[in-house]
Design an enzyme around this catalytic site. Structure first.
Site, PDB file in Angstrom:
ATOM      1  N   GLY A 167       0.700  -1.215   0.109  1.00  0.00           N
ATOM      2  CA  GLY A 167       0.012   0.061   0.070  1.00  0.00           C
ATOM      3  C   GLY A 167       1.032   1.177  -0.144  1.00  0.00           C
TER       4      GLY A 167
ATOM      5  N   ALA B 239       8.263  -0.757  -4.689  1.00  0.00           N
ATOM      6  CA  ALA B 239       8.152   0.182  -3.816  1.00  0.00           C
ATOM      7  C   ALA B 239       9.331   1.300  -4.217  1.00  0.00           C
ATOM      8  CB  ALA B 239       8.576  -0.273  -2.429  1.00  0.00           C
ATOM      9  N   ALA B 240       9.811   1.414  -5.435  1.00  0.00           N
ATOM     10  CA  ALA B 240      10.554   2.511  -5.646  1.00  0.00           C
ATOM     11  C   ALA B 240      10.334   3.698  -5.473  1.00  0.00           C
ATOM     12  CB  ALA B 240      11.092   2.143  -7.245  1.00  0.00           C
ATOM     13  N   GLY B 241       9.104   4.202  -6.019  1.00  0.00           N
ATOM     14  CA  GLY B 241       8.395   5.695  -5.637  1.00  0.00           C
ATOM     15  C   GLY B 241       8.146   5.881  -4.248  1.00  0.00           C
ATOM     16  N   ASP B 242       7.627   4.822  -3.626  1.00  0.00           N
ATOM     17  CA  ASP B 242       7.335   5.122  -2.166  1.00  0.00           C
ATOM     18  C   ASP B 242       8.673   5.010  -1.244  1.00  0.00           C
ATOM     19  OD1 ASP B 242       4.898   4.693  -2.899  1.00  0.00           O
ATOM     20  OD2 ASP B 242       4.701   2.448  -2.470  1.00  0.00           O
TER      21      ASP B 242
END
Length: 298
Positions: free
Chosen positions: A39, A247-250
């Protein structure tokens, strides 16, 4: 370090690796399945906490096994869960993720995330206003994002990661301090097709003209463009072999917020966020792939 409240989504990711994406109607063998807490909101909260920030997560999960697992996972990473609510009779959000050659495609069912309403966050108005920063994404209802921006505009720094990209009211965008789309998401807000650094700088200027104080556009393996408060800057990406970009951007967004609140300059915060994101894509999963502050400092 100040208190960061992350208002957003919490999902259980169901991940399958494949050699290619199947066609419609086709059944093919995968190369390994696993469950991974995810998420965008929860991922960004974990990134903040791993960077040493006093991090609080505000959102909802269901009263099922996934909900309890997500709650326990966040707490295990040091995220405070006192604002997180378990919604009875509702399923926790889930994301079906196919990972192929280091890239991913995702199908999302919001579940309890859809019940993160304006009424819910108004119950935490004083807590939100007392934060050093509030982080937002777009996996909760848009009216709740709008309510948060209206409540906090000009009072608390707002970090907005517009993913998944959705049209937004221009007045709301003017209330955002840090805006972190990728090159695809940015097209919705600027009408600019980004094929070069010059295109990205053009898009950056359009975002600035909309009233966003510090726009940053991530360009994947090509790097990032951003406004540091004085000038537009382009930085190349760190070269790594990507295994999973989930999850790179997060990781980038959470690390950026934590470093800004810790007093780092924009240039230093971006550099550290790039380091964290580069490490994360070399690992499978979402939250477990996010590095700690010691790793990015090496």
């Amino acid at each position: 370090m100040g208190k960061i409240i992350v208002l957003g989504s919490a999902n259980m990711d169901m991940v399958m690796r494949t050699s290619r994406v199947p066609e419609i109607g086709e059944t093919m063998r995968g190369e390994g399945f696993f469950l991974s807490p995810g998420g965008k909101g929860a991922n960004q909260a974990v990134a903040c906490a791993k960077m040493g920030a006093d991090t609080w997560f505000m959102g909802k999960v269901g009263d099922d096994l996934f909900g309890q697992s997500l709650l326990d996972g966040l707490a295990g990473y040091g995220v405070h869960t006192g604002y997180l609510k378990r919604e009875p009779g509702v399923t926790t959000g889930v994301a079906a993720i196919t990972v192929c050659n280091g890239n991913n495609s995702i199908i999302l069912d919001g579940g309890a995330n859809n019940l993160v309403t304006p009424e819910y966050i108004r119950g935490y108005e004083q807590e939100l206003l007392s934060a050093s920063a509030v982080m937002l994404q777009l996996e909760i209802p848009m009216e709740t994002v709008y309510e948060a921006v209206r409540l906090l505009k000009g009072k608390v720094p707002i970090f907005l990661n517009p993913a998944p990209a959705m049209p937004m009211d221009e007045e709301i965008l003017r209330g955002v301090d840090y805006f972190t789309p990728n090159e695809i998401e940015c097209r919705l807000y600027t009408n600019v097709e980004i094929h070069s650094v010059d295109d990205a700088i053009n898009a950056l200027n359009i975002l600035r003209n909309k009233g966003i104080r510090y726009p940053l556009i991530t360009l994947g393996e090509k790097g990032i463009v951003y406004f540091n408060g004085t000038e537009n800057v382009y930085k190349e990406a760190r070269k790594v072999e990507a295994i999973d970009t989930t999850a790179a951007g997060d990781t980038f967004s959470g690390t950026l917020a934590a470093m800004i609140i810790a007093g780092k300059s924009m240039d230093d915060a971006v550099d550290l966020a790039q380091r964290a994101s580069a490490i994360a894509v070399t690992r499978l999963g979402a939250q477990e792939a996010i590095p700690g502050v010691e790793e990015i400092s090496e």
